[in-house]
Scaffold this active site. Sequence first.
Site, short mmCIF file in Angstrom:
data_model
loop_
_atom_site.label_atom_id
_atom_site.label_comp_id
_atom_site.label_asym_id
_atom_site.label_seq_id
_atom_site.Cartn_x
_atom_site.Cartn_y
_atom_site.Cartn_z
N LEU A 1 0.82 -1.20 0.00
CA LEU A 1 0.00 0.00 0.00
C LEU A 1 0.86 1.26 0.00
O LEU A 1 1.90 1.32 0.67
CB LEU A 1 -0.90 -0.02 1.25
CG LEU A 1 -1.87 1.14 1.40
CD1 LEU A 1 -3.00 1.01 0.38
CD2 LEU A 1 -2.43 1.16 2.81
N HIS A 2 0.43 2.26 -0.74
CA HIS A 2 1.11 3.56 -0.73
C HIS A 2 0.13 4.63 -1.20
O HIS A 2 -0.68 4.41 -2.07
CB HIS A 2 2.37 3.55 -1.60
CG HIS A 2 2.16 3.06 -2.99
ND1 HIS A 2 1.96 1.74 -3.31
CD2 HIS A 2 2.11 3.73 -4.18
CE1 HIS A 2 1.80 1.61 -4.61
NE2 HIS A 2 1.89 2.81 -5.17
N GLN A 3 0.23 5.78 -0.57
CA GLN A 3 -0.63 6.92 -0.93
C GLN A 3 0.19 7.96 -1.66
O GLN A 3 1.26 8.36 -1.20
CB GLN A 3 -1.25 7.55 0.31
CG GLN A 3 -2.05 8.81 -0.05
CD GLN A 3 -2.90 9.29 1.08
OE1 GLN A 3 -3.96 8.77 1.29
NE2 GLN A 3 -2.41 10.29 1.79
#
Length: 175
Positions: free
Chosen positions: A132-134
């Site tokens: 996950l990464h924003q």
Amino acid sequence: MTDENDDCFDRLWTPHRMAYIKGEGKPSGPRAQDGCPFCDISAVDDRSGLVVTRGKAMYVILNKYPYNSGHLMVIPFRHVADYTDLDSEEVTEMGELTQQAMRTVREVLGPHGFNLGINQGQIAGAGIAAHLHQHIVPRWGGDSNFMPVIARTKTIPEMLDDTRERLAAAWKTVG
């Protein structure tokens, strides 16, 4: 005699992008030990990993293949693929780091706006869906010009190391 490539178009060569196109550095599977570059980045020095800052559960890096200058990502240290798998402390820290990133980028680069987002899964556009990464993408009026449309090329006006240095230096001083 006419060259076979003489089609009246200029070329802007970007061979460094071939690694991205070929998927080099992408995990071979869903586990951290499958070669997750985000897990690897968290273990190297900040300059080599383009790390701007580290929190307790998350860290902030410059995107190696940015849409614009100052394109940051907030990434959990823990190898987790889905936003719903974050615990409440991780969700809180992701939000706080996102706010601080926006403040810092505003101070250092002066964008007119931002795109924030998480591409959840490969089909939704996640380049590395296993971790996950924003994204935090600064935007300026006119930053989307003919180059990406016509030449499939982005022009980034500053080297990543220089941007990382400026953002990391300002991170602690910007409230």
